[in-house]
Design an enzyme around this catalytic site. Structure first.
Site, PDB file in Angstrom:
ATOM      1  N   HIS A 140      76.031  49.769  16.834  1.00 11.39           N
ATOM      2  CA  HIS A 140      75.697  50.697  16.806  1.00 11.39           C
ATOM      3  C   HIS A 140      75.265  50.590  18.284  1.00 11.39           C
ATOM      4  O   HIS A 140      74.373  49.205  19.071  1.00 11.39           O
ATOM      5  CB  HIS A 140      75.046  51.521  16.397  1.00 11.39           C
TER       6      HIS A 140
ATOM      7  N   LYS B 215      69.725  53.321  17.847  1.00 10.34           N
ATOM      8  CA  LYS B 215      69.565  54.384  16.909  1.00 10.34           C
ATOM      9  C   LYS B 215      68.849  54.456  15.779  1.00 10.34           C
ATOM     10  O   LYS B 215      68.336  53.274  15.629  1.00 10.34           O
ATOM     11  CB  LYS B 215      71.721  53.943  16.554  1.00 10.34           C
TER      12      LYS B 215
END
Length: 169
Positions: free
Chosen positions: A147, A151
Site C-alpha cells: 500500500h 496507510k
C-alpha cells in the site's frame, strides 16, 4: 479516496451534497472539487448539520473515508442520526462496528475493499472456504500486499484473505 468518490459520483450524474466533516481545526474551510464548493464542518457541529442535511436530502447516503481511529465513532454518529452509510476505511473495532450497525438498523456497506474485482475475489474465496473447509490443510499459504507509505491501518483485504485461508486449513 474521498475526492475520487466525489469525482466518480459527479461523473455518474449523482448529486453530491457539498458538506464534509473533519477535525475542528479544519472547520469552516472550503474545498473546491468538480466545480463545487464543499464546506468542511468540525465535530462540534456535525450532528446538527447532518440531521439538517438528511432532512433536506432524505435519500442521502454518507460515504466515509476517515482515519481508522474514527471508524466506530462515526458509525455510531450515523446510526444516531439514522443516515445510511458506506464505510470505506478499515480499522477500528470491527465487531463493535457490526454491532452498532445492527442495533441502529441503518443500512451500511462495510467491506475491506471496494474494488469490484477484489470484492468478487473475496466472495469467491468465502464460497470456497465454506464449501471446501480444510482443503489446504498441510500447506503453507501467505498473503503479500503493498500500500501507500502513509496507510494508517492494516489491510482489510489481506485480513479477509487470511481469514479464508484459515478456513481452508
Amino acid at each position: 479516496m474521498g475526492k475520487s468518490v466525489i469525482q466518480a459520483a459527479d461523473s455518474a450524474g449523482l448529486h453530491v451534497v457539498p458538506v464534509s466533516f473533519d477535525a475542528e481545526k479544519n472547520s469552516g474551510q472550503t474545498v473546491e472539487l468538480c466545480g463545487k464548493k464543499i464546506l468542511v464542518h468540525g465535530p462540534s457541529d456535525r450532528e446538527r448539520i447532518l440531521a439538517s442535511v438528511f432532512q433536506e436530502y432524505p435519500n442521502l447516503i454518507v460515504v466515509d473515508y476517515t482515519v481508522p481511529a474514527s471508524v466506530n465513532d462515526n458509525a455510531e454518529f450515523y446510526g444516531k442520526v439514522g443516515v445510511p452509510f458506506v464505510m470505506g476505511t478499515t480499522g477500528g473495532d470491527r465487531d463493535q462496528l457490526y454491532k452498532t450497525v445492527e442495533e441502529s438498523k441503518v443500512y451500511a456497506v462495510i467491506s475491506p475493499q471496494m474494488g469490484k474485482q477484489v470484492v468478487a475475489f473475496l466472495a469467491a474465496m468465502e464460497i470456497m472456504a465454506e464449501q471446501f473447509p480444510g482443503a489446504f490443510s498441510g500447506y503453507s499459504l501467505q498473503v503479500m500486499e503493498s500500500h501507500q507509505a502513509g496507510k494508517l491501518d492494516t489491510s482489510g483485504t489481506a485480513k479477509a484473505i487470511i481469514s479464508c485461508f484459515q478456513k481452508l486449513g
